[in-house]
Design a protein around this motif. Structure first.
Motif, short mmCIF file in Angstrom:
data_model
loop_
_atom_site.label_atom_id
_atom_site.label_comp_id
_atom_site.label_asym_id
_atom_site.label_seq_id
_atom_site.Cartn_x
_atom_site.Cartn_y
_atom_site.Cartn_z
N CYS A 1 0.83 -1.21 0.00
CA CYS A 1 0.00 0.00 0.00
C CYS A 1 0.87 1.25 0.00
N GLU A 2 1.90 1.24 0.80
CA GLU A 2 2.79 2.40 0.92
C GLU A 2 3.51 2.67 -0.39
N LEU A 3 4.08 1.65 -1.00
CA LEU A 3 4.81 1.83 -2.25
C LEU A 3 3.89 2.24 -3.39
N THR A 4 2.69 1.67 -3.42
CA THR A 4 1.73 2.02 -4.47
C THR A 4 1.26 3.46 -4.31
N GLN A 5 1.02 3.89 -3.09
CA GLN A 5 0.60 5.28 -2.85
C GLN A 5 1.66 6.26 -3.33
N GLU A 6 2.92 5.97 -3.05
CA GLU A 6 4.00 6.83 -3.52
C GLU A 6 4.07 6.84 -5.04
N SER A 7 3.97 5.67 -5.63
CA SER A 7 4.04 5.56 -7.09
C SER A 7 2.94 6.37 -7.76
N ARG A 8 1.75 6.31 -7.22
CA ARG A 8 0.62 7.05 -7.80
C ARG A 8 0.80 8.55 -7.65
N GLU A 9 1.40 8.99 -6.55
CA GLU A 9 1.66 10.42 -6.36
C GLU A 9 2.65 10.92 -7.41
N LEU A 10 3.72 10.16 -7.60
CA LEU A 10 4.72 10.52 -8.63
C LEU A 10 4.08 10.51 -10.02
N GLU A 11 3.24 9.52 -10.26
CA GLU A 11 2.61 9.38 -11.58
C GLU A 11 1.75 10.59 -11.93
N LEU A 12 1.05 11.15 -10.96
CA LEU A 12 0.23 12.32 -11.23
C LEU A 12 1.06 13.48 -11.75
N GLU A 13 2.22 13.72 -11.12
CA GLU A 13 3.08 14.80 -11.60
C GLU A 13 3.61 14.48 -12.99
N GLU A 14 4.03 13.24 -13.19
CA GLU A 14 4.57 12.84 -14.49
C GLU A 14 3.51 13.01 -15.59
N GLN A 15 2.27 12.64 -15.29
CA GLN A 15 1.18 12.79 -16.27
C GLN A 15 0.91 14.26 -16.57
#
Length: 143
Positions: free
Chosen positions: A122-136
């Motif tokens: 859950c922790e790693l996925t939450q971080e990944s999704r946060e980064l993904e929003l900026e990248e998108q």
């Protein structure tokens, strides 16, 4: 360099301290089921990707061209610490704190520790999704 894209693409409200909540909840990990599944089986891979994506955004101001380094020194270090001592969460804590500071997300070291230790996927996925929003927000789509 520290430019980058929109760091609050979902327009989460900021509190009086100028901090906000995570864009996706901690238990929202199935919103990106593939990342969650890989985090469950091989947390070192997602840790390494998140770390290299964060560092690339922080240093270069744009997304990592390959979506992050999966297998390398950070992955091996995490795998060794997790496999031998069970403390890969210590690396995750540090990375989570860096990501929280970049996006001005409320929380602290104790919460980072608990998130990393209690539910790594859950922790790693939450971080990944946060980064993904900026990248998108800069035009990069997830592969």
């Amino acid at each position: 360099m520290n430019a980058g894209g929109n760091r609050n693409t979902l327009n989460k409200p900021f509190n009086g301290s100028g901090e906000r909540e995570w864009s996706h909840g901690f238990c929202d990990c199935f919103g990106d089921a593939s990342t969650c599944l890989i985090s469950w089986c091989f947390p070192c891979v997602i840790y390494s990707q998140n770390k290299s994506r964060y560092e690339h955004l922080e240093q270069k101001g744009y997304p990592h061209p390959s979506g992050g380094d999966s297998i390398g020194g950070d992955c091996c270090l995490h795998a060794c610490l997790t496999g031998c001592l069970g403390v890969g969460c210590l690396l995750q804590m540090s990375n989570r704190g860096n990501i929280r500071r970049r996006y001005r997300i409320e929380g602290g070291g104790c919460g980072d520790c608990m998130a990393s230790w209690c539910c790594t996927p859950c922790e790693l996925t939450q971080e990944s999704r946060e980064l993904e929003l900026e990248e998108q927000s800069m035009g990069q789509q997830k592969a």
